[in-house]
Design a protein around this motif. Structure first.
Motif, PDB file in Angstrom:
ATOM      1  N   PRO A   1       0.839  -1.207   0.000  1.00  0.00           N
ATOM      2  CA  PRO A   1       0.000   0.000   0.000  1.00  0.00           C
ATOM      3  C   PRO A   1       0.871   1.254   0.000  1.00  0.00           C
ATOM      4  O   PRO A   1       1.941   1.279   0.603  1.00  0.00           O
ATOM      5  CB  PRO A   1      -0.782  -0.126   1.315  1.00  0.00           C
ATOM      6  CG  PRO A   1       0.088  -0.956   2.195  1.00  0.00           C
ATOM      7  CD  PRO A   1       0.814  -1.908   1.292  1.00  0.00           C
TER       8      PRO A   1
ATOM      9  N   SER B   1       0.649   5.412   0.685  1.00  0.00           N
ATOM     10  CA  SER B   1      -0.061   6.626   1.097  1.00  0.00           C
ATOM     11  C   SER B   1       0.639   7.825   0.468  1.00  0.00           C
ATOM     12  O   SER B   1       1.796   7.722   0.044  1.00  0.00           O
ATOM     13  CB  SER B   1      -0.052   6.762   2.622  1.00  0.00           C
ATOM     14  OG  SER B   1       1.283   6.882   3.091  1.00  0.00           O
TER      15      SER B   1
ATOM     16  N   VAL C   1       1.416  11.836   1.446  1.00  0.00           N
ATOM     17  CA  VAL C   1       1.385  12.873   2.475  1.00  0.00           C
ATOM     18  C   VAL C   1       1.671  14.220   1.815  1.00  0.00           C
ATOM     19  O   VAL C   1       2.559  14.332   0.969  1.00  0.00           O
ATOM     20  CB  VAL C   1       2.433  12.573   3.564  1.00  0.00           C
ATOM     21  CG1 VAL C   1       2.638  13.771   4.463  1.00  0.00           C
ATOM     22  CG2 VAL C   1       1.996  11.347   4.376  1.00  0.00           C
TER      23      VAL C   1
ATOM     24  N   TYR D   1       4.174  16.490  -2.783  1.00  0.00           N
ATOM     25  CA  TYR D   1       3.358  15.370  -2.309  1.00  0.00           C
ATOM     26  C   TYR D   1       4.242  14.134  -2.215  1.00  0.00           C
ATOM     27  O   TYR D   1       4.888  13.743  -3.187  1.00  0.00           O
ATOM     28  CB  TYR D   1       2.175  15.140  -3.243  1.00  0.00           C
ATOM     29  CG  TYR D   1       1.175  16.267  -3.181  1.00  0.00           C
ATOM     30  CD1 TYR D   1       0.147  16.251  -2.243  1.00  0.00           C
ATOM     31  CD2 TYR D   1       1.279  17.364  -4.035  1.00  0.00           C
ATOM     32  CE1 TYR D   1      -0.769  17.295  -2.163  1.00  0.00           C
ATOM     33  CE2 TYR D   1       0.365  18.408  -3.967  1.00  0.00           C
ATOM     34  CZ  TYR D   1      -0.651  18.372  -3.027  1.00  0.00           C
ATOM     35  OH  TYR D   1      -1.547  19.415  -2.944  1.00  0.00           O
TER      36      TYR D   1
ATOM     37  N   PRO E   1       5.000  10.224  -1.566  1.00  0.00           N
ATOM     38  CA  PRO E   1       4.440   8.866  -1.569  1.00  0.00           C
ATOM     39  C   PRO E   1       5.229   7.942  -0.642  1.00  0.00           C
ATOM     40  O   PRO E   1       6.454   7.882  -0.696  1.00  0.00           O
ATOM     41  CB  PRO E   1       4.581   8.441  -3.033  1.00  0.00           C
ATOM     42  CG  PRO E   1       5.805   9.171  -3.517  1.00  0.00           C
ATOM     43  CD  PRO E   1       5.868  10.459  -2.741  1.00  0.00           C
TER      44      PRO E   1
ATOM     45  N   THR F   1       3.729  -0.499   5.841  1.00  0.00           N
ATOM     46  CA  THR F   1       2.608  -1.096   6.579  1.00  0.00           C
ATOM     47  C   THR F   1       2.695  -0.718   8.052  1.00  0.00           C
ATOM     48  O   THR F   1       2.206  -1.452   8.914  1.00  0.00           O
ATOM     49  CB  THR F   1       2.613  -2.632   6.427  1.00  0.00           C
ATOM     50  OG1 THR F   1       3.874  -3.150   6.876  1.00  0.00           O
ATOM     51  CG2 THR F   1       2.384  -3.039   4.980  1.00  0.00           C
TER      52      THR F   1
ATOM     53  N   SER G   1       2.072   7.470   8.342  1.00  0.00           N
ATOM     54  CA  SER G   1       1.592   8.505   7.420  1.00  0.00           C
ATOM     55  C   SER G   1       0.908   9.630   8.178  1.00  0.00           C
ATOM     56  O   SER G   1       1.120  10.821   7.884  1.00  0.00           O
ATOM     57  CB  SER G   1       0.632   7.898   6.401  1.00  0.00           C
ATOM     58  OG  SER G   1       1.258   6.889   5.649  1.00  0.00           O
TER      59      SER G   1
ATOM     60  N   GLN H   1       2.108  13.478   8.323  1.00  0.00           N
ATOM     61  CA  GLN H   1       1.157  14.506   7.897  1.00  0.00           C
ATOM     62  C   GLN H   1       0.990  15.572   8.975  1.00  0.00           C
ATOM     63  O   GLN H   1       0.939  16.766   8.689  1.00  0.00           O
ATOM     64  CB  GLN H   1      -0.189  13.874   7.564  1.00  0.00           C
ATOM     65  CG  GLN H   1      -1.235  14.854   7.030  1.00  0.00           C
ATOM     66  CD  GLN H   1      -0.906  15.349   5.639  1.00  0.00           C
ATOM     67  OE1 GLN H   1      -0.845  14.575   4.700  1.00  0.00           O
ATOM     68  NE2 GLN H   1      -0.680  16.646   5.501  1.00  0.00           N
TER      69      GLN H   1
ATOM     70  N   THR I   1       8.923   3.491  -2.815  1.00  0.00           N
ATOM     71  CA  THR I   1       8.117   4.071  -3.891  1.00  0.00           C
ATOM     72  C   THR I   1       8.969   4.575  -5.050  1.00  0.00           C
ATOM     73  O   THR I   1       8.486   4.646  -6.184  1.00  0.00           O
ATOM     74  CB  THR I   1       7.253   5.241  -3.381  1.00  0.00           C
ATOM     75  OG1 THR I   1       8.078   6.209  -2.730  1.00  0.00           O
ATOM     76  CG2 THR I   1       6.186   4.749  -2.440  1.00  0.00           C
TER      77      THR I   1
ATOM     78  N   ARG J   1      -3.788   2.905  15.721  1.00  0.00           N
ATOM     79  CA  ARG J   1      -3.355   2.769  14.326  1.00  0.00           C
ATOM     80  C   ARG J   1      -2.530   1.520  14.063  1.00  0.00           C
ATOM     81  O   ARG J   1      -2.303   1.175  12.911  1.00  0.00           O
ATOM     82  CB  ARG J   1      -2.518   3.987  13.921  1.00  0.00           C
ATOM     83  CG  ARG J   1      -3.287   5.300  14.031  1.00  0.00           C
ATOM     84  CD  ARG J   1      -4.338   5.418  12.973  1.00  0.00           C
ATOM     85  NE  ARG J   1      -5.237   6.547  13.232  1.00  0.00           N
ATOM     86  CZ  ARG J   1      -6.220   6.914  12.407  1.00  0.00           C
ATOM     87  NH1 ARG J   1      -6.406   6.236  11.290  1.00  0.00           N
ATOM     88  NH2 ARG J   1      -6.997   7.926  12.722  1.00  0.00           N
TER      89      ARG J   1
ATOM     90  N   THR K   1     -11.359  -1.005   7.758  1.00  0.00           N
ATOM     91  CA  THR K   1     -11.270   0.077   6.774  1.00  0.00           C
ATOM     92  C   THR K   1     -12.457   1.015   6.920  1.00  0.00           C
ATOM     93  O   THR K   1     -13.489   0.667   7.489  1.00  0.00           O
ATOM     94  CB  THR K   1     -11.224  -0.489   5.363  1.00  0.00           C
ATOM     95  OG1 THR K   1     -12.383  -1.301   5.161  1.00  0.00           O
ATOM     96  CG2 THR K   1      -9.983  -1.327   5.146  1.00  0.00           C
TER      97      THR K   1
END
Length: 422
Positions: free
Chosen positions: A56, A58, A60, A89, A91, A95, A100, A104, A316, A416, A422
């Motif tokens: 996954p 995210s 920020v 931005y 990426p 996990t 994130s 943020q 990423t 968290r 979800t």
């Protein structure tokens, strides 16, 4: 079956068939063989390609960052320009619950204070070739010779007309890279071994492969030039652990291998209280306690959690994950000011590039493009973004830990961490 490392279609299918016969295999495990990118595009990035992994990601942001542009001039890294980017931005592939959100939160308060300012302090990649002799007398004589000849050796390797920089008909890559510039040769004696630290500038590439090729060529030239010296050269090792690659080291903690970047920001007392629920005094007490804990346990890095930000951005953008070890060496500071506090985070050796290796993967290309990290100066920009992201996470996570009994930190991980609906 003989386990092939090759990546033609039949070899991939054979390896998949073996995995399907393992006792733990289930029907739903077929998902690791469902390619999101055609395997023909992935085959050049690793051997024994068999499946895929989905992570996954995210994003920020936006983050306000003031960055510098830099170039090597007359042997010195010089800042040539500064520019402001108010819409970065970031990426993150991970996990780690809370990561994130915490980053943020850090950028949320930093943006209100004007953002983060980053500085590139050094930019080079190092190879440590070790020349092993029969005795300390011979290694010392070789050491003296290298110090006298190093300018000529660098000129030989950097010559744009160097014959080994030309691509031969049978080659896909030249023996010597024209994109790696040898900046300097340092020497260090350890008994009968003389370590030569070749310091290269590699442009937009991270560069380990190109500096390996160039160091190998230089080693061979050195051997040719010392043949008549009468020294008994026992062995040569292309890399002997002083280069700093893929591991933390005291030698390169403050720079010298990779991109050395400092990120800094200021927050007022009101911003700390309102947005981070902490004070300068509370964070200073955490810093004092943590520094003593670090010293007592022999820690080298003096920061809260930089590796999380580094690893998530490495994933990423297609970086070599083995380089997280070097790239997350960090030193964080807080300086009390009359109106608040000044924060800084220095990363001694961020090993990143924007061309070559995993950066050519389709998804990495997309994320690099979203980060504005393509073209001239993009590798330096990426390193500065990583430092800014790590500082935002550092400030937010430290504020949570500094709360009474570290309750904020506990609550964030309780809510968290682990599997969440979800």
């Amino acid at each position: 079956m003989a386990w092939s490392h090759r990546n033609h279609k039949e070899a991939i299918h054979e390896r998949q068939a073996v995995l399907r016969q393992l006792p733990g295999w289930r029907d739903e495990d077929e998902r690791i063989f469902q390619w999101s990118v055609d395997p023909s595009q992935l085959a050049s990035f690793q051997e024994a390609l068999t499946g895929q992994m989905v992570m996954p990601v995210s994003v920020v942001g936006p983050a306000k960052i003031n960055l510098g542009r830099y170039a090597w001039q007359d042997g010195c890294l010089v800042e040539t320009d500064r520019y402001q980017d108010d819409a970065v931005y970031i990426p993150l592939a991970h996990t780690e619950g809370g990561l994130s959100m915490s980053m943020q939160r850090g950028f949320h308060v930093l943006n209100r204070a004007g953002g983060v300012k980053t500085y590139l302090l050094n930019d080079m990649m190092t190879r440590d070739s070790a020349f092993v002799f029969n005795s300390g007398d011979e290694s010392k004589a070789f050491y003296d010779w290298v110090l006298q000849e190093r300018e000529g050796l660098a000129a030989w390797l950097n010559d744009p007309n160097h014959p080994d920089k030309q691509l031969k008909p049978s080659q896909t890559v030249a023996d010597v890279s024209r994109h790696a510039v040898l900046l300097n040769i340092d020497a260090q004696l350890v008994g009968s071994v003389c370590h030569l630290l070749y310091r290269f500038f590699t442009g937009e590439a991270c560069g380990p492969n190109m500096i390996t090729r160039n160091a190998y060529a230089l080693n061979r030239e050195i051997v040719r030039r010392i043949e008549d010296k009468g020294w008994h050269l026992v062995n040569i090792f292309l890399e002997a652990n002083m280069g700093g690659d893929k591991k933390p080291s005291h030698e390169h903690y403050n720079g010298g291998h990779g991109k050395t970047v400092m990120a800094s920001a200021k927050l007022t007392h009101q911003q700390l209280r309102r947005f981070l629920n902490t004070t300068v005094d509370e964070i200073k007490r955490l810093e004092w306690t943590g520094l003593h804990g670090s010293n007592a346990s022999g820690m080298q890095s003096f920061a809260f959690t930089p590796a999380s930000a580094v690893a998530a951005l490495f994933l990423t953008t297609g970086q070599d994950l083995g380089m997280v070890g070097t790239s997350s060496m960090a030193h964080a500071t807080i300086q009390a000011l009359p109106d608040g506090a000044a924060f800084s985070l220095q990363l001694g050796g961020i090993e990143v590039g924007t061309v070559g290796g995993g950066t050519s993967l389709p998804h990495a290309q997309s994320y690099l493009r979203l980060l504005g990290c393509q073209g001239p100066g993009s590798a330096q920009r990426l390193a500065q973004i990583i430092a800014a992201a790590a500082l935002a996470l550092e400030i937010s996570a430290s504020a949570s830990m500094a709360s009474h009994g570290s309750e904020n930190f506990f609550r964030a991980h309780l809510e968290r961490g682990g599997n969440r609906p979800t």
